[in-house]
Structures are given as structure tokens and as C-alpha cells.
Design a protein around this motif. Structure first.
Motif, PDB file in Angstrom:
ATOM      1  N   MET A   1       0.849  -1.193   0.000  1.00 23.35           N
ATOM      2  CA  MET A   1       0.000   0.000   0.000  1.00 23.35           C
ATOM      3  C   MET A   1       0.883   1.241   0.000  1.00 23.35           C
ATOM      4  N   PHE A   2       0.505   2.217  -0.787  1.00 16.68           N
ATOM      5  CA  PHE A   2       1.208   3.498  -0.905  1.00 16.68           C
ATOM      6  C   PHE A   2       2.576   3.366  -1.568  1.00 16.68           C
ATOM      7  N   GLU A   3       2.879   2.208  -2.133  1.00 16.35           N
ATOM      8  CA  GLU A   3       4.159   2.055  -2.845  1.00 16.35           C
ATOM      9  C   GLU A   3       3.921   1.491  -4.238  1.00 16.35           C
ATOM     10  N   ARG A   4       2.679   1.571  -4.712  1.00 17.04           N
ATOM     11  CA  ARG A   4       2.370   0.912  -5.989  1.00 17.04           C
ATOM     12  C   ARG A   4       1.795   1.866  -7.013  1.00 17.04           C
TER      13      ARG A   4
ATOM     14  N   ARG B   1       0.214   6.173  -7.828  1.00 17.75           N
ATOM     15  CA  ARG B   1      -0.645   7.196  -7.220  1.00 17.75           C
ATOM     16  C   ARG B   1      -2.045   6.669  -6.964  1.00 17.75           C
TER      17      ARG B   1
ATOM     18  N   ASP C   1      -3.975   3.772  -5.693  1.00 16.39           N
ATOM     19  CA  ASP C   1      -3.480   2.700  -4.825  1.00 16.39           C
ATOM     20  C   ASP C   1      -4.370   1.469  -4.803  1.00 16.39           C
ATOM     21  N   HIS C   2      -5.658   1.669  -4.720  1.00 15.70           N
ATOM     22  CA  HIS C   2      -6.557   0.511  -4.646  1.00 15.70           C
ATOM     23  C   HIS C   2      -7.975   0.915  -5.005  1.00 15.70           C
TER      24      HIS C   2
ATOM     25  N   VAL D   1      -3.026   8.420  -3.526  1.00 16.59           N
ATOM     26  CA  VAL D   1      -1.949   8.929  -2.685  1.00 16.59           C
ATOM     27  C   VAL D   1      -1.480  10.275  -3.222  1.00 16.59           C
TER      28      VAL D   1
ATOM     29  N   TYR E   1       5.828  11.766  -0.769  1.00 15.17           N
ATOM     30  CA  TYR E   1       5.549  10.692  -1.723  1.00 15.17           C
ATOM     31  C   TYR E   1       5.952  11.096  -3.135  1.00 15.17           C
TER      32      TYR E   1
ATOM     33  N   GLY F   1       1.870   2.017 -12.569  1.00 15.32           N
ATOM     34  CA  GLY F   1       1.203   1.136 -11.611  1.00 15.32           C
ATOM     35  C   GLY F   1       0.069   0.377 -12.271  1.00 15.32           C
TER      36      GLY F   1
END
Lengths: 201, 201
Positions: free
Chosen positions: A82-85, A87, A89-90, B21, B71, B86
Motif C-alpha cells: 500500500m502506498f508504494e504501488r 498514485r 493505490d486501490h 496517494v 511521496y 502502476g
């Protein structure tokens, strides 16, 4: 307060689509259609400069899925965390009630795509899952046990109707019997008069 | 054809939220509220293990925005290019008609966030923009000039009602006067009988 005396603010009334990349469209479709329960409406064949694409429906929102053979964000140094994939995110998919959430949970557990844990997240219940590409997302329904008095002093309500809006998002009627109809929801595509916007906290 | 004689397939009826994010929540809100025209409903203050969060509404879909100070996906080697940022690549926001699309285009051009070019993408018109964080997304409305006969032989229709579904997504009524009401849309949260799913092409 919007005191603009000019033309009414034209604004979006929803999200038409989310663009998603997968290295394997068949695997993506098998998971999202069979396990999650979305419908495909179109599959576009490959052509000059592009591979296959599909459109899957989550209610009245499209997933526009682009097949990019060999696509592997981890090769670019992206983690699945999460938060590393990226802008975006999900995603959270809406179901109308806990019975539907539980049914999808059972299907997700059967393919080892979720721990099955359902957690309260404010007015939502959340079930996390990981799709075959490693993308982690959620299934959500309204949390009937949510108590707005648990809000902290640090949290700011910008729109007084925020909880009613959250109920609309989650297709939960104010009554005890959530339904799937959208006739009670309001789409606010155009801001014709007052707004409750208070600026930034 | 779904010939499952078991319980009806419980399935999502929409997308509740998209997790996004940003390194700067104030800048994000200023852009998406003032230029795009979304509403914020809640802002959550920072707490142990997390920074601020906000909920912005695109009609009845939430953007759940997480502020992660510093970020910067480009520091991870991510580009801003399509299909390199992503698994979730972009969002398309719905407006009801070309007049609304043009109004938002003017606001985007004024802040140098879009070339202003409106392109046909099948049944959608698409205006691309780039937000202050570098995320590229779209504003969409129904393309009244779309001609389904331009579909290629390589393209497969999975659901015969695909074009009507696309109209619903874009809040475009079958008449010549698209409206913003959702009463005509159908939410298909539960598959109680037949499906038109044909499996994978």
C-alpha cells in the motif's frame, strides 16, 4: 461558501472508468468475473500499437482493462505494498450488505485471494483481497454498527450530509433493509446554487 | 451462460472508493475541488501511523485520498507515462454532456493542466488532464456521434446491451437530452437469473 455569481459550476457526476493494466487478460477476466462477479461487456482485439482490451462493469462503472504482455511493475522497482504501488493505490467494490460481502469472501477464500477478515473502516466494512496480478483491493458494504460519535476532534466534517452521502455510495438505504436500487441516490453533476463547501481545513 | 443451480451470484453493484496517494493534500483538494469540481465531505486529521486523509465525492463514488508527505513515485523509478505508473493507471470522471466537458476544459486550460483536446474514444468523448501530482486522468461524456458499425471484426461483444450500459455509465439518456438523474440506471448487484456472459473470447 460558493459565492460565484457566474455560470453554475459544471462538475463530474461520477467516475466513468478506471484504467487497469494486466499482463494476462484471460486470467484477469476469469478472476474478476467468476470470483468477484463483474460482467464483461466488450473485448477489443489487438491492433497496431495495442494488445487486447476489455470492459468489465462494476454496476455502472467500467473497468477498462488493458493487456500489456509482460507487464511487471516489480521490475520497475514497484512493490505491492500500500502506498508504494503508484498514485492510484486501490479500489473498493460496493456490495449492498453483509450477506453479499460474505458470499464474495467465501469465493475469495476458495481461490486463496483473501484472509477473509472483515474490518470496520468508519462507515464501511472492508474485506481486502489480492488479485492474480498482486493488486490489493477491497469489497465494501455499509457498516450498520458505525457510530459517528467516535469521530475524533482532529477530524473535520466538510459536508454536513457526509454520512448520508456515504450511505448512498454504499447503496445502503436509511431503512434497515439496504437495497440495490439507485432511485434514491442523487447525482450532483451541476452545482446550481449553494454549496456546503467550506474550503480546506 | 450461467447454469449454476446454486445460490444466485452475489456481486458488486459499483465502486465505493478509489484510494489515491498525494504528497500534498491541500494542493490536491484545491485542484480537484476548484478545477475539477468535486466535493470534499470529510478530512481526517493525522494520527499514530498515518497522516491526513480526505474523502472527495465524484457523484456517488468516493476518492479516499491519503497524504503521504514526500511521496514521489518517480524516486522509485516510476514514470508518469501511461501503463508505466502502476496497475491502476488512470481515472475517467463522468460529465453529462459536451457543455459540461467544455466548461471543465476551460478551467483545466486556465491552470495549464490540459491541452484542451477532446478526442472520441468509442462511445466516450475524452479530455485528458494532468493533476498537480502528475497523475494523468480523463473527463468523459457520451459521444453522441458514435457509430457502433465502426466496430472491427476483431472486437467481441460479450454483452449485447453493451452500448446501453455505456450510456448508463455516462449518464446519457437514450433521448437527445442527457440528464443527470440516475433513476433510469439499473444496478445489478445480484445475478438472480440468466446472464449474458459468454465466457472469454
Amino acid at each position: 461558501m460558493n459565492t460565484d455569481a457566474g455560470p453554475a459550476l459544471r462538475r463530474p457526476c461520477g467516475i466513468s472508468h478506471v484504467g487497469i493494466v494486466t499482463p494476462d487478460l484471460d486470467r484477469f477476466r476469469a478472476f474478476y468475473e467468476t470470483t468477484i462477479g463483474l460482467d464483461a461487456t466488450m473485448v477489443f482485439g489487438s491492433g497496431p500499437g495495442h494488445a487486447r482490451q476489455a470492459v468489465l462493469m462494476a454496476g455502472d462503472i467500467m473497468l477498462h482493462v488493458f493487456e500489456v504482455p509482460g507487464y511487471d511493475p516489480s521490475a520497475q522497482g514497484l512493490s505491492d505494498a500500500m502506498f508504494e504501488r503508484g498514485r492510484l493505490d486501490h479500489l473498493g467494490f460496493t456490495v449492498t450488505d453483509l450477506m453479499a460481502l460474505t458470499a464474495i469472501r467465501d469465493r475469495l477464500i476458495a481461490v486463496d485471494a483473501s484472509s477473509g477478515e472483515i474490518r470496520p473502516l468508519g462507515p464501511m466494512l472492508s474485506l481486502r483481497f489480492q488479485d492474480p496480478d498482486g493488486l490489493e483491493s477491497e469489497i465494501n458494504c455499509y457498516n450498520t454498527a458505525f457510530n459517528p460519535s467516535t469521530m475524533r476532534n482532529e477530524d473535520g466534517i466538510v459536508t454536513p450530509e457526509w454520512l448520508e452521502r456515504a450511505r448512498q455510495v454504499l447503496h445502503a438505504s436509511p431503512s434497515t433493509s439496504p437495497s440495490c436500487t439507485t432511485s434514491e441516490t442523487s447525482s450532483n453533476c451541476q452545482d446550481t446554487s449553494t454549496t456546503t463547501r467550506r474550503g480546506h481545513e
